[in-house]
Motif scaffolding. Structure first.
Motif: not given
Length: 284
Positions: A109, A112, A117, A121, A166, A170
């Motif tokens: 986290t 990134l 991010y 996604q 992350p 996704s």
């Protein structure tokens, strides 16, 4: 061994597919009679990556199939709509959506950026949503509509929840959407399943991001995923709402000798599968 059906006259729309697992799936499906529309960005050769969307079409045609390239981005709704229209114009509709395009980033986290991010996604979970949604009118008209998403089983073991949230979000988003569609569209006859490899697969992403030739040599070839995907797509039992693992699919169809797929005897176990220790993953 479960009886299998043919794919003759069936049309696949796939995100990505210029190389790797996606192309292997399309080649295997072409040998069973499927047509394909490939939505991918790689219009020109990239020194870091093998093949383009155009060379993918040429390989499919050489295998006896029919395919059309659509140069575009699964993040762009207009490109996705164009791919679906192309399938309708060239082959009369869409029978199968394969959500293959995916971005891999193993950063934690703090490491990134929000921009990366959003990129991950938008390709992974949002791209899966946009492509499947665009194809829905044609899927509703298909006599055997299917969605196949290359995403993992939901594994809420803390070791996976905490290693790279992350990316985990996704990929789990892709899975949850697909399982949701299996129920949302059951009445319309649209089946939806996920497929994930037991082991790492020898793709450009594995070589470039997970450790080069050494890791690639311990990975199985994309053909194991291709054979498993075709087995799911042609299974007369018409499964839906499942998260399949490639070697389990093959075993259910009578294939237990996996040596033709490589992996040098002890292949590395893939993300989100029991048997992997996240502490052993490369640090980024």
């Amino acid at each position: 061994m479960t009886e299998q059906q043919d794919l003759k006259g069936r049309t696949i729309v796939m995100s990505g597919g210029s190389r790797g697992i996606g192309l292997a799936i399309l080649l295997a499906a072409a040998r069973r009679g499927a047509d394909a529309v490939i939505l991918a960005k790689t219009d020109q050769p990239d020194p870091r990556l093998p093949g383009t969307v155009h060379t993918a079409v040429a390989e499919i045609e050489a295998a006896g199939g029919r395919a059309v390239a659509v140069v575009g981005d699964v993040r762009v709704e207009e490109d996705v709509d164009r791919a679906v229209r192309t399938a309708a114009d060239a082959f009369g509709g869409v029978d199968i959506v394969v959500n293959n395009a995916s971005a891999l980033n193993m950063s934690g986290t703090a490491d990134l950026t929000p921009k990366r991010y959003d990129l991950m996604q938008s390709i992974n979970s949002r791209g899966t949503f946009v492509l499947t949604r665009a194809a829905l009118p044609h899927l509703r008209e298909s006599p055997d509509a299917q969605v196949l998403t290359l995403s993992p089983p939901i594994n809420l073991d803390p070791k996976w929840l905490g290693v790279f949230p992350p990316y985990m979000l996704s990929k789990y988003g892709m899975t949850l959407l697909t399982l949701g569609w299996a129920n949302e569209f059951a009445g319309a006859g649209i089946r939806a399943n996920c497929l994930w490899p037991r082991t790492t697969i020898a793709t450009a992403a594995v070589k470039n991001l997970l450790g080069g030739d050494e890791v690639e040599n311990r990975a199985r070839t994309p053909e194991i995923m291709a054979d498993a995907a075709v087995a799911v797509l042609t299974d007369a039992a018409r499964p839906t709402g499942r998260t399949f693992i490639d070697d389990e699919v093959l075993a259910a169809h009578g294939v237990t000798d996996l040596t033709p797929y490589g992996g040098s005897g002890t292949p590395d176990i893939d993300f989100f599968i029991e048997g992997t220790d996240p502490a052993d993953l490369p640090k980024h």
